[in-house]
Design a protein around this motif. Structure first.
Motif, mmCIF file in Angstrom:
data_model
loop_
_atom_site.group_PDB
_atom_site.id
_atom_site.type_symbol
_atom_site.label_atom_id
_atom_site.label_comp_id
_atom_site.label_asym_id
_atom_site.label_seq_id
_atom_site.Cartn_x
_atom_site.Cartn_y
_atom_site.Cartn_z
ATOM 1 N N UNK A 697 0.856 -1.185 0.000
ATOM 2 C CA UNK A 697 0.000 0.000 0.000
ATOM 3 C C UNK A 697 0.897 1.241 0.000
ATOM 4 N N UNK A 698 0.647 2.180 -0.887
ATOM 5 C CA UNK A 698 1.491 3.362 -1.017
ATOM 6 C C UNK A 698 1.236 4.366 0.108
ATOM 7 N N UNK A 699 -0.023 4.486 0.515
ATOM 8 C CA UNK A 699 -0.369 5.506 1.509
ATOM 9 C C UNK A 699 0.202 5.162 2.874
ATOM 10 N N UNK A 700 0.563 6.233 3.630
ATOM 11 C CA UNK A 700 1.060 6.091 5.001
ATOM 12 C C UNK A 700 2.298 5.219 5.115
ATOM 13 N N UNK A 701 3.162 5.301 4.096
ATOM 14 C CA UNK A 701 4.438 4.601 4.190
ATOM 15 C C UNK A 701 5.283 5.260 5.263
ATOM 16 N N UNK A 702 6.230 4.561 5.862
ATOM 17 C CA UNK A 702 7.069 5.162 6.900
ATOM 18 C C UNK A 702 7.785 6.409 6.376
ATOM 19 N N UNK A 703 7.956 7.371 7.254
ATOM 20 C CA UNK A 703 8.707 8.586 6.914
ATOM 21 C C UNK A 703 10.033 8.512 7.641
ATOM 22 N N UNK A 704 11.110 8.423 6.887
ATOM 23 C CA UNK A 704 12.440 8.350 7.493
ATOM 24 C C UNK A 704 12.838 9.756 7.935
ATOM 25 N N UNK A 705 12.969 9.939 9.244
ATOM 26 C CA UNK A 705 13.287 11.274 9.778
ATOM 27 C C UNK A 705 14.771 11.459 10.039
ATOM 28 N N UNK A 706 15.510 10.363 10.102
ATOM 29 C CA UNK A 706 16.959 10.455 10.288
ATOM 30 C C UNK A 706 17.602 9.188 9.700
ATOM 31 N N UNK A 707 18.633 9.354 8.865
ATOM 32 C CA UNK A 707 19.305 10.586 8.448
ATOM 33 C C UNK A 707 18.507 11.346 7.375
ATOM 34 N N UNK A 726 15.831 6.532 12.309
ATOM 35 C CA UNK A 726 14.533 6.688 12.966
ATOM 36 C C UNK A 726 13.486 7.019 11.910
ATOM 37 N N UNK A 727 12.244 6.706 12.254
ATOM 38 C CA UNK A 727 11.163 6.931 11.287
ATOM 39 C C UNK A 727 9.866 7.254 12.029
ATOM 40 N N UNK A 728 8.903 7.727 11.242
ATOM 41 C CA UNK A 728 7.546 7.940 11.738
ATOM 42 C C UNK A 728 6.618 7.038 10.940
ATOM 43 N N UNK A 729 5.706 6.369 11.663
ATOM 44 C CA UNK A 729 4.805 5.419 10.993
ATOM 45 C C UNK A 729 3.353 5.723 11.354
ATOM 46 N N UNK A 730 2.462 5.117 10.619
ATOM 47 C CA UNK A 730 1.036 5.318 10.870
ATOM 48 C C UNK A 730 0.580 4.541 12.097
ATOM 49 N N UNK A 731 -0.670 4.775 12.448
ATOM 50 C CA UNK A 731 -1.244 4.244 13.689
ATOM 51 C C UNK A 731 -1.282 2.721 13.733
ATOM 52 N N UNK A 741 21.340 -0.872 1.481
ATOM 53 C CA UNK A 741 21.608 -1.344 0.118
ATOM 54 C C UNK A 741 20.849 -2.640 -0.169
ATOM 55 N N UNK A 742 19.567 -2.620 0.226
ATOM 56 C CA UNK A 742 18.617 -3.714 -0.019
ATOM 57 C C UNK A 742 18.929 -4.985 0.766
ATOM 58 N N UNK A 743 19.768 -4.918 1.781
ATOM 59 C CA UNK A 743 20.033 -6.050 2.663
ATOM 60 C C UNK A 743 19.487 -5.714 4.052
ATOM 61 N N UNK A 744 18.773 -6.672 4.646
ATOM 62 C CA UNK A 744 18.153 -6.452 5.944
ATOM 63 C C UNK A 744 19.203 -6.147 6.991
ATOM 64 N N UNK A 745 18.985 -5.061 7.702
ATOM 65 C CA UNK A 745 19.879 -4.678 8.793
ATOM 66 C C UNK A 745 19.318 -5.172 10.116
ATOM 67 N N UNK A 746 18.052 -4.807 10.426
ATOM 68 C CA UNK A 746 17.478 -5.202 11.713
ATOM 69 C C UNK A 746 15.997 -4.852 11.736
ATOM 70 N N UNK A 747 15.231 -5.590 12.531
ATOM 71 C CA UNK A 747 13.828 -5.300 12.795
ATOM 72 C C UNK A 747 13.736 -4.600 14.149
ATOM 73 N N UNK A 748 12.913 -3.517 14.217
ATOM 74 C CA UNK A 748 12.748 -2.787 15.483
ATOM 75 C C UNK A 748 11.281 -2.402 15.654
ATOM 76 N N UNK A 749 10.944 -1.987 16.873
ATOM 77 C CA UNK A 749 9.631 -1.385 17.096
ATOM 78 C C UNK A 749 9.558 -0.073 16.320
ATOM 79 N N UNK A 750 8.373 0.302 15.912
ATOM 80 C CA UNK A 750 8.220 1.453 15.012
ATOM 81 C C UNK A 750 8.710 2.764 15.613
ATOM 82 N N UNK A 751 8.617 2.897 16.928
ATOM 83 C CA UNK A 751 8.992 4.178 17.557
ATOM 84 C C UNK A 751 10.365 4.136 18.205
ATOM 85 N N UNK A 752 11.158 3.120 17.917
ATOM 86 C CA UNK A 752 12.478 2.992 18.527
ATOM 87 C C UNK A 752 13.574 3.281 17.496
ATOM 88 N N UNK A 753 14.549 4.134 17.844
ATOM 89 C CA UNK A 753 15.649 4.410 16.913
ATOM 90 C C UNK A 753 16.632 3.238 16.859
#
Length: 784
Positions: A697-707, A726-731, A741-753
């Protein structure tokens, strides 16, 4: 009949006989040469007058020395009253109206007296001959006298009697560097020649023959004695009635030399520079208004100096004529310590938030927003630019009208981003913002927060456009009595958008009204906006009603910031004082709602047109055929289990054991703000973990706030430096996945840097939420 014919024939015969004589030929040759030279070498009138700047009624505001350092103010024909004319002619040249520049009788009498008495007792100079002498001062010899006579005749050929008398009154000497009756009238009597009494006229009539011995201010008793002698002569000649003469004889002479008028110095200097060859410049300023505002500004700054706020500038524009009625460049022109000679009306300063009205008006016209639309006032990163509000607080969800009235920064920058920076710049260019034109390529989103240079004149002109249905016109500082309404203008916004902005800026309860404001009980109805530049260097308050637009700037010309300096607390009180003074008895007429402005129901939660789920509806203004028709999406329907712990999509919806529920559709930035501030909100349950469908779904995609996208980072070989993700995500998002570079780095909670150690080179950073929605940015990492 025969006798008449005979006489005519005799005269013709005599005339022809005379014309054949040597004398006649000599006279004809002389006349021919005279008229030839007259037209080949016309009289040169090259007088350097003092430049005088008057108000709209002709009252002198400011006078300047002429280029040859003389006080030589140009007197106009309308200022030569019958009293002045009669007195001058009676004293200097009784037969002025009848001779052709030379009085032959007076010349013959003078020659006879000079021969018989063996000394010069009379020059027999007419007013015309005196004008010639004053235009071309020469040694008084018989040869020069002959030249003076010929030049006087020449002057009579080219100019009327009124013009010659006017020249005389402009050049007549009064001692020292004062020339002309107007200069003497203002410098000694502080009034124009047309307001002089008979006694004052007579005083000025007698001085030119003895400017040294009859010096006003030092020889007043002697002058009174000579004046009264002349008045009695006038009485004997029955030039004036006895009552006028007797009153003049009793009139005291208590005069001395005064300074030339020096009002409205900044405007006067500006006009003199603009019109260097004009003797009289009639400005649009009203002298009484100018004096009142000048005094208010001086008094006000005297009070603010205890806070190290040392200057102010004010511009008052009449909206009906677009003429300037008061122009105050500084609190005191002679204040050298605080830069009093700087013209604050033309000085380039930062506008702070004062440009926000034109931004929102343009967005109204583009249909992007309406007053009740909701916008998020939360911390936002605009590609490295992270603005803050003036009070460094954030308000969450606010309406557009609240954002403008409270001068919130983040909503304004968002509107610039959505509108397009170039669109706002084009608007300012239409309004003739000169520095913006020069800085255009260097301006960013911060332009609406004061990141550009403006002048008080430009800002006040811009706000006057709101008072004139969105039509911008450059102000004039010259008086034009024939101006009815603005003859030409540039429409920069619509009448509808102007009305919407005015309605917002005219709210009775305004957050930028100064605390404990003394004049609250009689505030005029105006629309106004404040602004405070970065570092508290400039305080602005600009207001308008149907009649006036007034711009106020307060600060230090040195650019020194002051903690107490703000548009609301420092500039606005002065704005209201000026309105209360110059427009106290206003008719109360206000702006009428244009036909294009209509009311409509909107959802109170979004300001958009209500959807089927909206229950709280309010009225909002919109522009017919222009404003957006978005449907409200602040609520979204979800399928959840009966305990509301799991949500379902249509692909994994069970046969039973579920229900429909509406959840608030919060933007990612608002969710992040609520999380940071620990504000409670209803979270959307986690999606069914057993569902295998991938949500693209295109709408409400995460917003990368840093870097920040496109940023460059430098790392050292010896230090293990890390970059924060860090990012901002929908509800409805609980977890996100970070990729390098398209390789998985890590999974985190949406509000955790998340922190990682970067490698040198170009990095693609991706963030995917648990609904499969992704965002990408690129950064460059370099080695120091």
């Amino acid at each position: 009949m025969c006798c008449i014919i005979f006489m005519i024939e005799r005269i013709k015969s005599k005339l022809f006989s005379f014309l054949k004589t040597r004398w006649a030929k000599t006279i004809l040759v002389f006349l021919g040469v005279f008229f030839l030279l007259n037209f080949l070498f016309p009289p040169k009138i090259n007088v350097h007058y003092s430049t005088i700047v008057t108000d709209s009624n002709g009252e002198i505001l400011h006078a300047f020395l002429s280029s040859d350092e003389k006080w030589r103010m140009f007197v106009e024909l309308k200022e030569i009253t019958p009293t002045l004319r009669k007195a001058i002619l009676a004293k200097e040249d009784k037969y002025f109206q009848y001779h052709f520049g030379v009085n032959p009788v007076a010349i013959c009498r003078a020659v006879f007296n000079n021969i018989t008495k063996k000394r010069r007792t009379s020059g027999a100079s007419t007013i015309t001959m005196q004008v010639v002498r004053m235009l071309n001062p020469e040694e008084r010899t018989y040869w020069n006298k002959l030249s003076e006579i010929l030049r006087a005749i020449q002057l009579e050929i080219f100019y009327s009697k009124d013009e010659i008398l006017q020249m005389y009154l402009n050049l007549v000497p009064y001692g020292s560097n004062i020339e002309g009756i107007k200069s003497a009238s203002y410098l000694y009597f502080q009034k124009s020649p047309d307001r002089l009494s008979l006694a004052e006229v007579t005083t000025l009539v007698i001085i030119p023959n003895r400017p040294t011995s009859l010096k006003l201010g030092t020889k007043n008793p002697l002058i009174v004695e000579e004046r009264n002698k002349r008045l009695k002569t006038f009485q004997a000649e029955q030039l004036f009635d006895n009552q006028s003469i007797n009153d003049a004889l009793r009139e005291p002479l208590l005069v001395f030399r005064h300074e030339a008028p020096k009002n409205a110095p900044h405007l006067s200097l500006r006009l003199k520079k603009q019109f260097p060859d004009e003797a009289i410049i009639v400005s649009s300023v009203k002298k009484a208004t100018q004096a009142k505002v000048e005094q208010m500004v001086a008094n006000y700054v005297n009070r603010t100096r205890v806070m190290n706020i040392n200057n102010a500038a004010v511009l008052v524009i009449n909206n009906q004529t677009m003429q300037v009625e008061a122009y105050i460049g500084s609190a005191g022109f002679n204040d050298n310590f605080d830069g009093g000679q700087v013209d604050g009306v033309q000085a380039v300063r930062s506008p702070g938030s004062a440009l926000k009205p034109i931004l929102y008006a343009t967005a109204f016209d583009k249909g992007i927003i309406t007053p009740k639309n909701i916008i998020n006032d939360v911390p936002t990163n605009f590609n490295g630019f992270e603005p803050e509000n003036f009070d460094r607080k954030f308000n969450g969800k606010v309406s557009i009208e609240f954002a403008l009235a409270n001068s919130l920064n983040i909503p304004a920058v968002k509107v610039v981003r959505d509108l397009g920076k170039s669109t706002l710049i084009e608007q300012l260019k239409k309004a003739d913002f000169q520095t913006v034109k020069k800085q255009e390529k260097d301006l960013g989103l911060s332009i609406v927060l004061g990141g550009c240079g403006v002048t008080l004149e430009e800002m006040t002109q811009l706000y006057a456009a709101f008072a004139n249905e969105g039509n911008w016109q450059k102000v004039t500082m010259l008086y034009d009595k024939d101006v009815k309404k603005k003859p030409s203008h540039t429409p920069i916004i619509s009448a509808a958008a102007s009305y919407l902005i005015t309605d917002i800026l005219a709210q009775i309860k305004r957050p930028d009204l100064p605390n404990n404001f003394d004049y609250t009980y009689r505030l005029p109805k105006i629309a106004w906006k404040t602004g405070t530049s970065f570092g508290r260097r400039d305080a602005w308050s600009i207001g308008f009603n149907k009649k006036y637009t007034i711009g106020v700037w307060v600060g230090n010309f040195s650019g020194e910031g002051v903690p107490e300096l703000s548009g609301a607390e420092i500039a606005t009180p002065l704005l209201f004082q000026i309105f209360n003074t110059i427009d106290y008895n206003t008719s109360g007429e206000w702006f009428h709602q244009p036909n294009a402005v209509v009311s409509r129901q909107v959802c109170a939660e979004s300001g958009d047109l209500p959807s089927d789920y909206c229950s709280n509806k309010i009225l909002d203004y919109s522009i017919k055929g222009i404003s957006h028709t978005r449907k409200c999406t602040h609520l979204k329907k979800f399928y959840v289990n009966l305990s509301e712990s799991i949500s379902y999509c249509t692909q994994c919806l069970p046969v039973s054991g579920y229900k429909e529920k509406l959840y608030t559709n919060l933007a990612p930035e608002l969710v992040s703000f609520y999380e940071q501030k620990h504000i409670l909100y209803e979270k959307i349950p986690t999606h069914n973990p057993n569902c295998t469908r991938f949500f693209k779904i295109a709408n409400n995609a995460p917003i990368i706030t840093n870097p920040n996208n496109g940023s460059e980072y430098y790392i050292s070989k010896n230090d293990s430096q890390q970059i924060q993700l860090s990012c901002q995500t929908s509800n409805d998002v609980k977890e996100v996945y970070w990729y390098l570079n398209d390789r998985l780095l890590q999974k985190t909670l949406s509000n955790k840097p998340l922190f990682f150690a970067p490698t040198v080179g170009k990095l693609k950073i991706s963030c995917t939420d648990d609904k499969g929605r992704s965002s990408n940015i690129w950064v460059i990492v370099k080695e120091e």
